[in-house]
Design an enzyme around this catalytic site. Structure first.
Site, PDB file in Angstrom:
ATOM      1  N   ASP A  61      16.381  -4.969  10.303  1.00  0.00           N
ATOM      2  CA  ASP A  61      15.098  -4.894  11.037  1.00  0.00           C
ATOM      3  C   ASP A  61      14.341  -6.209  10.911  1.00  0.00           C
ATOM      4  OD1 ASP A  61      12.236  -2.576  11.157  1.00  0.00           O
ATOM      5  OD2 ASP A  61      12.967  -4.122  12.525  1.00  0.00           O
ATOM      6  N   ASP A  83      11.527  -6.601   3.042  1.00  0.00           N
ATOM      7  CA  ASP A  83      12.044  -5.274   3.418  1.00  0.00           C
ATOM      8  C   ASP A  83      13.443  -5.300   4.009  1.00  0.00           C
ATOM      9  OD1 ASP A  83       8.738  -5.127   4.107  1.00  0.00           O
ATOM     10  OD2 ASP A  83       9.630  -3.692   2.721  1.00  0.00           O
ATOM     11  N   GLN A 138       6.359   2.035   6.057  1.00  0.00           N
ATOM     12  CA  GLN A 138       7.214   3.186   6.392  1.00  0.00           C
ATOM     13  C   GLN A 138       7.265   4.221   5.281  1.00  0.00           C
ATOM     14  OE1 GLN A 138       8.843   3.666   9.171  1.00  0.00           O
ATOM     15  NE2 GLN A 138       8.574   1.672  10.161  1.00  0.00           N
ATOM     16  N   PHE A 139       7.002   3.775   4.047  1.00  0.00           N
ATOM     17  CA  PHE A 139       7.205   4.691   2.916  1.00  0.00           C
ATOM     18  C   PHE A 139       5.894   5.179   2.333  1.00  0.00           C
ATOM     19  CE2 PHE A 139      11.485   3.987   3.362  1.00  0.00           C
ATOM     20  CZ  PHE A 139      11.833   2.651   3.244  1.00  0.00           C
ATOM     21  N   GLY A 140       4.775   4.517   2.722  1.00  0.00           N
ATOM     22  CA  GLY A 140       3.504   4.932   2.140  1.00  0.00           C
ATOM     23  C   GLY A 140       2.610   3.726   1.879  1.00  0.00           C
ATOM     24  N   LEU A 141       1.592   3.953   1.042  1.00  0.00           N
ATOM     25  CA  LEU A 141       0.588   2.906   0.811  1.00  0.00           C
ATOM     26  C   LEU A 141       1.155   1.745   0.002  1.00  0.00           C
ATOM     27  CD1 LEU A 141      -2.728   4.826  -0.008  1.00  0.00           C
ATOM     28  CD2 LEU A 141      -2.090   3.624   2.089  1.00  0.00           C
ATOM     29  N   VAL A 142       0.632   0.555   0.244  1.00  0.00           N
ATOM     30  CA  VAL A 142       0.987  -0.636  -0.521  1.00  0.00           C
ATOM     31  C   VAL A 142      -0.302  -1.190  -1.136  1.00  0.00           C
ATOM     32  CG1 VAL A 142       2.086  -2.896  -0.479  1.00  0.00           C
ATOM     33  CG2 VAL A 142       2.878  -1.110   1.075  1.00  0.00           C
ATOM     34  N   ARG A 194       7.017  -9.028  12.015  1.00  0.00           N
ATOM     35  CA  ARG A 194       6.219  -8.045  11.245  1.00  0.00           C
ATOM     36  C   ARG A 194       6.830  -7.766   9.889  1.00  0.00           C
ATOM     37  NH1 ARG A 194       8.956  -5.378  14.972  1.00  0.00           N
ATOM     38  NH2 ARG A 194      10.664  -4.099  14.178  1.00  0.00           N
ATOM     39  N   ASN A 195       8.111  -8.055   9.727  1.00  0.00           N
ATOM     40  CA  ASN A 195       8.796  -7.825   8.441  1.00  0.00           C
ATOM     41  C   ASN A 195       9.032  -9.121   7.687  1.00  0.00           C
ATOM     42  OD1 ASN A 195       8.876  -5.104   8.903  1.00  0.00           O
ATOM     43  ND2 ASN A 195      10.867  -5.168   9.906  1.00  0.00           N
ATOM     44  N   LYS A 241       4.468  -0.959  -3.793  1.00  0.00           N
ATOM     45  CA  LYS A 241       4.694   0.035  -2.756  1.00  0.00           C
ATOM     46  C   LYS A 241       4.837   1.402  -3.397  1.00  0.00           C
ATOM     47  CE  LYS A 241       6.943  -2.664   0.521  1.00  0.00           C
ATOM     48  NZ  LYS A 241       7.854  -2.944   1.558  1.00  0.00           N
ATOM     49  N   GLY A 252      -2.407  -1.959   2.805  1.00  0.00           N
ATOM     50  CA  GLY A 252      -2.007  -1.351   4.071  1.00  0.00           C
ATOM     51  C   GLY A 252      -0.974  -0.276   3.808  1.00  0.00           C
ATOM     52  N   SER A 253      -0.378   0.254   4.890  1.00  0.00           N
ATOM     53  CA  SER A 253       0.662   1.263   4.659  1.00  0.00           C
ATOM     54  C   SER A 253       1.878   0.919   5.515  1.00  0.00           C
ATOM     55  CB  SER A 253       0.151   2.656   5.013  1.00  0.00           C
ATOM     56  OG  SER A 253      -0.053   2.727   6.404  1.00  0.00           O
TER      57      SER A 253
HETATM   58  C1  3OU Z   1      11.932  -0.002   6.574  1.00  0.00           C
HETATM   59  N1  3OU Z   1      11.149  -1.216   6.789  1.00  0.00           N
HETATM   60  C2  3OU Z   1      11.727  -2.240   7.635  1.00  0.00           C
HETATM   61  C3  3OU Z   1       9.930  -1.385   6.179  1.00  0.00           C
HETATM   62  C4  3OU Z   1       9.552  -0.578   5.103  1.00  0.00           C
HETATM   63  C5  3OU Z   1       8.297  -0.768   4.510  1.00  0.00           C
HETATM   64  C6  3OU Z   1       7.417  -1.757   4.994  1.00  0.00           C
HETATM   65  C7  3OU Z   1       7.814  -2.568   6.053  1.00  0.00           C
HETATM   66  C8  3OU Z   1       9.057  -2.383   6.654  1.00  0.00           C
HETATM   67  C9  3OU Z   1       6.902  -3.666   6.532  1.00  0.00           C
HETATM   68  C10 3OU Z   1       5.480  -3.279   6.355  1.00  0.00           C
HETATM   69  N2  3OU Z   1       5.240  -2.826   4.987  1.00  0.00           N
HETATM   70  C11 3OU Z   1       4.068  -3.261   4.331  1.00  0.00           C
HETATM   71  C12 3OU Z   1       2.910  -2.472   4.439  1.00  0.00           C
HETATM   72  C13 3OU Z   1       1.758  -2.905   3.783  1.00  0.00           C
HETATM   73  C14 3OU Z   1       1.736  -4.059   3.011  1.00  0.00           C
HETATM   74  C15 3OU Z   1       2.916  -4.837   2.889  1.00  0.00           C
HETATM   75  C16 3OU Z   1       2.849  -6.049   2.003  1.00  0.00           C
HETATM   76  C17 3OU Z   1       1.710  -6.910   2.092  1.00  0.00           C
HETATM   77  C18 3OU Z   1       1.617  -8.025   1.244  1.00  0.00           C
HETATM   78  N3  3OU Z   1       0.569  -8.949   1.227  1.00  0.00           N
HETATM   79  C19 3OU Z   1      -0.600  -8.923   1.930  1.00  0.00           C
HETATM   80  C20 3OU Z   1      -1.586  -9.881   1.646  1.00  0.00           C
HETATM   81  C21 3OU Z   1      -2.779  -9.868   2.356  1.00  0.00           C
HETATM   82  C22 3OU Z   1      -2.960  -8.929   3.338  1.00  0.00           C
HETATM   83  C23 3OU Z   1      -4.230  -8.872   4.136  1.00  0.00           C
HETATM   84  O1  3OU Z   1      -4.891  -7.854   4.149  1.00  0.00           O
HETATM   85  N4  3OU Z   1      -4.635  -9.928   4.891  1.00  0.00           N
HETATM   86  C24 3OU Z   1      -5.876  -9.895   5.678  1.00  0.00           C
HETATM   87  C25 3OU Z   1      -6.690 -11.130   5.354  1.00  0.00           C
HETATM   88  O2  3OU Z   1      -5.923 -12.322   5.560  1.00  0.00           O
HETATM   89  C26 3OU Z   1      -4.754 -12.329   4.714  1.00  0.00           C
HETATM   90  C27 3OU Z   1      -3.859 -11.145   5.000  1.00  0.00           C
HETATM   91  C28 3OU Z   1      -1.961  -8.005   3.564  1.00  0.00           C
HETATM   92  N5  3OU Z   1      -0.797  -8.011   2.867  1.00  0.00           N
HETATM   93  C29 3OU Z   1       2.666  -8.269   0.302  1.00  0.00           C
HETATM   94  O3  3OU Z   1       2.582  -9.262  -0.467  1.00  0.00           O
HETATM   95  N6  3OU Z   1       3.746  -7.434   0.262  1.00  0.00           N
HETATM   96  C30 3OU Z   1       4.862  -7.711  -0.654  1.00  0.00           C
HETATM   97  C31 3OU Z   1       3.848  -6.335   1.079  1.00  0.00           C
HETATM   98  C32 3OU Z   1       4.063  -4.466   3.586  1.00  0.00           C
HETATM   99  C33 3OU Z   1       5.302  -5.320   3.610  1.00  0.00           C
HETATM  100  O4  3OU Z   1       6.249  -4.831   2.740  1.00  0.00           O
HETATM  101  C34 3OU Z   1       6.130  -1.980   4.377  1.00  0.00           C
HETATM  102  O5  3OU Z   1       5.816  -1.422   3.302  1.00  0.00           O
END
Ligand code: 3OU
Length: 281
Positions: free
Chosen positions: A144, A162, A36-40, A148-149, A53, A33-34
């Site tokens: 924050d 985060d 605040q900073f980009g793709l993960v 969601r976080n 990240k 997914g993506s």
């Molecule tokens: C400034 N602030 C508060 C920020 C900055 C960056 C971010 C966020 C807040 C929160 C959102 N975010 C972000 C974005 C993208 C990924 C991650 C993110 C997602 C993870 N894991 C998973 C696992 C599975 C799935 C999935 O697709 N599913 C569907 C099927 O059933 C199981 C789950 C998604 N993510 C994970 O382990 N980390 C460490 C980060 C994260 C979390 O990190 C950021 O990157």
């Protein structure tokens, strides 16, 4: 010369070298997914599953982050999503985290709506209060905290993610309290009005997170826009008790939403209260 060598190794230790991961050690597989900073990306590093990240140019104040990275890597607790290391010697920079199999707490709650027992709901709030009590004791403010976080591990443990990262976001739609992306629904009055962050403003957000858990992922104040939420709070209105929420837990939420920060409980106290409720038959 011995002194010089010791000094050099000391500097090396303090610099990010110790936490620097070589990009060749990383294998990226699928997109998660993506943020605040980009793709993960999901990936692997040293035979460990990781989440990587990538930070897009212009989305993060990278110099500030590199300084702060030392502090963040010293924060280690089993209810915090662990930062393993960083790739900063070339752009874009990568942040390498512990992988959380079940993704973000909001999606987890919504996907399993109707399946949660009281023990599981309370357990999720306890997990977060443990991680937050650790951050509070480390004088570290999340800024924050929201479902969601938070992320959910393979064995359904909820961990905080985060923390402190808002300080590096360059998007002022997110950082200004008038911005469309500012988390008004999770922010205390003093944060909305004066951007005055503290562990007690994190406690307010934790109260909203508990409401999200017992509402199985609903949006707080869902029939209101951001401006109406601020008006309602100023008028003393608060979120109502979710159907699944026991009165004892709702009273902890209301305590967390006291107007004055000093009237709110600490995370240490919330953790104690929640642990006592868990012991009750
Ligand atoms: C400034 N602030 C508060 C920020 C900055 C960056 C971010 C966020 C807040 C929160 C959102 N975010 C972000 C974005 C993208 C990924 C991650 C993110 C997602 C993870 N894991 C998973 C696992 C599975 C799935 C999935 O697709 N599913 C569907 C099927 O059933 C199981 C789950 C998604 N993510 C994970 O382990 N980390 C460490 C980060 C994260 C979390 O990190 C950021 O990157």
């Amino acid at each position: 010369c011995v002194t010089r060598n010791v000094t050099n190794s000391r500097i090396k230790e303090l610099s990010s070298d110790k936490w620097e991961i070589h990009p060749d050690e990383l294998i990226l597989s699928e997109e998660l997914g993506s943020g605040q900073f980009g793709l993960v990306w999901k990936g692997s590093w040293n035979d460990r599953q990781v989440a990587v990240k990538t930070v897009r140019e212009g989305f993060m104040s990278e110099e500030e982050f590199k300084e702060e990275a030392q502090v963040m890597m010293k924060l280690s607790h089993n209810k915090l999503v662990q930062l393993y290391g960083v790739v900063t010697q070339r752009s874009p920079i990568y942040l390498v985290f512990e992988f959380m199999e079940n993704g973000c707490l909001t999606d987890f709650l919504r996907a399993r709506k109707g399946s949660f027992s009281q023990e599981v709901l309370l357990g999720m709030c306890l997990d977060v209060s443990e991680g937050m009590a650790y951050l509070e004791s480390s004088n570290f403010i999340h800024r924050d905290l929201a479902a969601r976080n938070c992320l959910v591990s393979e064995d359904n443990v909820v961990k905080i993610s985060d923390f402190g990262m808002t300080r590096f976001v360059l998007d002022d739609q997110y950082t200004s309290s008038f911005g469309s992306k500012f988390p008004v629904r999770w922010s205390s009055p003093e944060v909305i009005k004066f951007q005055k962050y503290s562990s007690k403003s994190d406690v307010w957000s934790f109260g909203v997170l508990m409401w999200e858990v017992y509402s199985e992922g609903r949006l707080p104040y869902d029939n209101r826009g951001n401006a109406e939420v601020v008006e309602a709070l100023n008028a003393g209105l608060r979120l109502l008790r979710p159907r699944l929420c026991p009165q004892s837990v709702y009273e902890l939420m209301q305590w967390s939403w006291k107007e004055k920060p000093e009237d709110r409980p600490s995370f240490a106290l919330l953790l104690h209260e929640l642990a006592c409720l868990e012991q009750e038959p």
